[in-house]
Design a protein around this motif. Structure first.
Motif, PDB file in Angstrom:
ATOM      1  N   CYS A  66     -18.327 -30.431  -6.468  1.00 30.33           N
ATOM      2  CA  CYS A  66     -17.995 -31.645  -7.224  1.00 30.33           C
ATOM      3  C   CYS A  66     -16.619 -31.555  -7.873  1.00 30.33           C
ATOM      4  O   CYS A  66     -15.857 -32.534  -7.871  1.00 30.33           O
ATOM      5  CB  CYS A  66     -19.062 -31.914  -8.280  1.00 30.33           C
ATOM      6  SG  CYS A  66     -20.645 -32.435  -7.595  1.00 30.33           S
ATOM      7  N   ARG A  67     -16.297 -30.388  -8.412  1.00 30.25           N
ATOM      8  CA  ARG A  67     -14.986 -30.249  -9.062  1.00 30.25           C
ATOM      9  C   ARG A  67     -13.854 -30.352  -8.047  1.00 30.25           C
ATOM     10  O   ARG A  67     -12.823 -30.983  -8.310  1.00 30.25           O
ATOM     11  CB  ARG A  67     -14.924 -28.929  -9.835  1.00 30.25           C
ATOM     12  CG  ARG A  67     -15.806 -28.983 -11.075  1.00 30.25           C
ATOM     13  CD  ARG A  67     -15.794 -27.729 -11.924  1.00 30.25           C
ATOM     14  NE  ARG A  67     -16.600 -27.964 -13.122  1.00 30.25           N
ATOM     15  CZ  ARG A  67     -16.874 -27.037 -14.035  1.00 30.25           C
ATOM     16  NH1 ARG A  67     -16.416 -25.805 -13.875  1.00 30.25           N
ATOM     17  NH2 ARG A  67     -17.613 -27.340 -15.098  1.00 30.25           N
ATOM     18  N   LYS A  70     -13.500 -34.006  -7.014  1.00 32.65           N
ATOM     19  CA  LYS A  70     -12.766 -34.818  -7.990  1.00 32.65           C
ATOM     20  C   LYS A  70     -11.262 -34.759  -7.711  1.00 32.65           C
ATOM     21  O   LYS A  70     -10.571 -35.773  -7.728  1.00 32.65           O
ATOM     22  CB  LYS A  70     -13.069 -34.305  -9.405  1.00 32.65           C
ATOM     23  CG  LYS A  70     -13.332 -35.408 -10.421  1.00 32.65           C
ATOM     24  CD  LYS A  70     -13.516 -34.869 -11.832  1.00 32.65           C
ATOM     25  CE  LYS A  70     -14.826 -34.141 -11.985  1.00 32.65           C
ATOM     26  NZ  LYS A  70     -15.159 -33.853 -13.407  1.00 32.65           N
ATOM     27  N   VAL A  83     -22.196 -41.225  -3.806  1.00 32.57           N
ATOM     28  CA  VAL A  83     -22.567 -39.824  -3.622  1.00 32.57           C
ATOM     29  C   VAL A  83     -24.050 -39.740  -3.289  1.00 32.57           C
ATOM     30  O   VAL A  83     -24.884 -40.332  -3.973  1.00 32.57           O
ATOM     31  CB  VAL A  83     -22.264 -38.992  -4.881  1.00 32.57           C
ATOM     32  CG1 VAL A  83     -22.596 -37.518  -4.628  1.00 32.57           C
ATOM     33  CG2 VAL A  83     -20.809 -39.140  -5.294  1.00 32.57           C
ATOM     34  N   GLU A 105     -20.728 -33.796 -13.319  1.00 32.43           N
ATOM     35  CA  GLU A 105     -19.363 -33.615 -12.821  1.00 32.43           C
ATOM     36  C   GLU A 105     -18.711 -34.907 -12.307  1.00 32.43           C
ATOM     37  O   GLU A 105     -17.502 -35.082 -12.438  1.00 32.43           O
ATOM     38  CB  GLU A 105     -19.343 -32.561 -11.697  1.00 32.43           C
ATOM     39  CG  GLU A 105     -19.769 -31.175 -12.152  1.00 32.43           C
ATOM     40  CD  GLU A 105     -18.784 -30.538 -13.123  1.00 32.43           C
ATOM     41  OE1 GLU A 105     -17.590 -30.912 -13.120  1.00 32.43           O
ATOM     42  OE2 GLU A 105     -19.224 -29.668 -13.906  1.00 32.43           O
ATOM     43  N   LEU A 106     -19.501 -35.790 -11.700  1.00 34.64           N
ATOM     44  CA  LEU A 106     -18.937 -36.996 -11.068  1.00 34.64           C
ATOM     45  C   LEU A 106     -19.418 -38.285 -11.730  1.00 34.64           C
ATOM     46  O   LEU A 106     -19.041 -39.367 -11.310  1.00 34.64           O
ATOM     47  CB  LEU A 106     -19.277 -37.026  -9.571  1.00 34.64           C
ATOM     48  CG  LEU A 106     -18.704 -35.884  -8.726  1.00 34.64           C
ATOM     49  CD1 LEU A 106     -19.193 -35.984  -7.288  1.00 34.64           C
ATOM     50  CD2 LEU A 106     -17.176 -35.879  -8.759  1.00 34.64           C
TER      51      LEU A 106
END
Length: 438
Positions: A66-67, A70, A83, A105-106
């Motif tokens: 996820c990071r 991004k 997602v 995270e998102l």
């Protein structure tokens, strides 16, 4: 209405089993993720293989993906995306761990939906109860072998109760929004627009048309600014991606076989359905079984893995030299372990051995069939060491074929069939073999 990019985090490599003509990513560094985001297809898959991991490792991998996503989304200037946390249609997997991390995270998301229906595999959801067709009978999934899984077992087929069980009461069954068949068929756009604060919803589906209708309302709501997350089996992906028919029909996919040569089959899955399919495959002309007695891996003396590898590779090459197809399979007896961690570790040892065998396959095989979800993930990411693969389509409902890149150092342009452990009838594996050998 511009369609959002559909980003699928797949916990084994079989979630692409209803789509085609898109990318599967075996790595998730920022540059590889940018390849998926920039690809012309509306959908791409990131194969995290988290179902084979411990809960802690699954959370860690999901967070890393996820990071990096991004960053990749910002670099590619993607504004609209959905997602999907794709997981097993028999409810096995790290829920809610993965959806919780994705939301952190998102997010924030207005809602997350459980949509486990997978029609090609005989899984439907009616009145919020999830069913699996067993010998032609719709059976609540908690009554099947999958509910007794030693790592991911559960007690409820009624999805709100399943959610309460898996979230340990953090999401009570009474608070779960139920989208029933009657709701979906009359349209749920207005209800979707009112969801907020990552509300949990469970979604019925008896036919592909049901999920097509639901997906149309989801996309309309998303275009109006709503943000949704999905914990889903494969059939919703068909609806969201809305792809035309695949380039070559399933029954004609022998066209992809290299030089008309015999192939190789690797069977890791040990669920009952796989064992039945394996028995039928081994009755096909020109197939020869190579059994790997995996219990030897538990021996404390010598190097049992090396001995098993040497013997298997010798057999495989003899069979191939005779113009036949070796079928490498793990011994079928169910072994028992003290705890889930020891079982996962043993599973990793077995898969590592299978991947060593794969790397020693004759380089001129015409095709490869990989049976089992975790086995298939390891086939792509470890055995073939792929960064990406091109998804050609389905050779049988729910059974995908990918192709290695032309520049692959060992097996260029090799068609690889990804066959989930729990898909198809008893003759399905033999059918796929016949389609590739005709």
């Amino acid at each position: 209405m511009t369609k959002p990019k559909i980003i699928v985090l797949d916990d084994d490599p079989t979630g692409s089993q209803t789509v085609h003509s898109c990318l599967l990513l075996m790595q998730w560094d920022v540059e590889t993720l940018r390849l998926g985001l920039a690809d012309a297809a509306p959908i791409f898959f990131i194969l995290t293989n988290t179902r084979a991991l411990t809960p802690e490792k699954a959370a860690s991998v999901t967070r890393e993906v996820c990071r990096n996503l991004k960053q990749a989304i910002a670099l590619e200037a993607i504004h609209d995306f959905l997602v999907v946390s794709r997981s097993d249609s028999t409810l096995r997997g790290h829920y809610p761990i993965e959806t919780d991390v994705i939301a952190e995270e998102l997010g924030p998301f207005d809602a997350h939906f459980l949509t486990p229906a997978f029609f090609e595999g005989g899984r439907i959801t009616r009145e919020s109860i999830h069913y699996l067709k067993v010998n032609g009978v719709d059976t609540p999934v908690h009554e099947t072998e999958f509910a007794r899984d030693s790592v991911f077992g559960y007690h409820h087929s009624y999805l709100p109760a399943y959610v309460e069980e898996k979230t340990q009461g953090q999401i009570p069954a009474s608070s779960v929004e139920r989208f029933l068949l009657s709701d979906i068929r009359s349209g749920v756009l207005e209800r979707l627009m009112h969801l907020h604060d990552n509300q949990c919803g469970v979604v019925d589906g008896e036919t592909q048309a049901d999920l097509n209708q639901f997906a149309a309302d989801v996309l309309t709501a998303a275009a109006q600014g709503k943000r949704f997350l999905f914990r889903s089996a494969a059939s919703l992906l068909t609806a969201l991606a809305a792809l035309p028919p695949q380039a070559i029909a399933p029954e004609d996919m022998a066209a992809y076989v290299r030089n008309g040569k015999p192939g190789a089959v690797i069977v890791g899955s040990h669920v009952q359905k796989t064992t039945e399919q394996l028995q039928q495959l081994l009755q096909e002309p020109d197939t020869v079984g190579v059994e790997i007695a995996v219990a030897h891996l538990l021996e404390q003396t010598g190097d049992p893995k090396a001995a098993l590898l040497t013997r298997a590779v010798q057999q495989v090459h003899q069979i191939h030299a005779a113009g036949k197809t070796p079928v490498v399979y793990t011994s079928r007896q169910e072994l028992t372990f003290e705890d889930a961690q020891i079982r996962l570790n043993f599973g990793e040892s077995v898969s590592a051995l299978l991947m060593d065998i794969l790397r020693h396959l004759p380089e001129d095989i015409g095709f490869l069939i990989s049976k089992g979800g975790i086995t298939s993930n390891d086939t792509l990411s470890k055995g073939l060491a792929l960064r990406t693969a091109s998804l050609l389509g389905q050779v049988l409902p729910g059974v995908s074929m990918v192709r290695t890149p032309a520049e692959h150092p060992q097996f260029p342009n090799l068609p690889v069939v990804l066959f989930p452990g729990n898909v198809g009838d008893a003759s399905a594996l033999a059918t796929v073999y016949r389609r590739l050998r005709h």
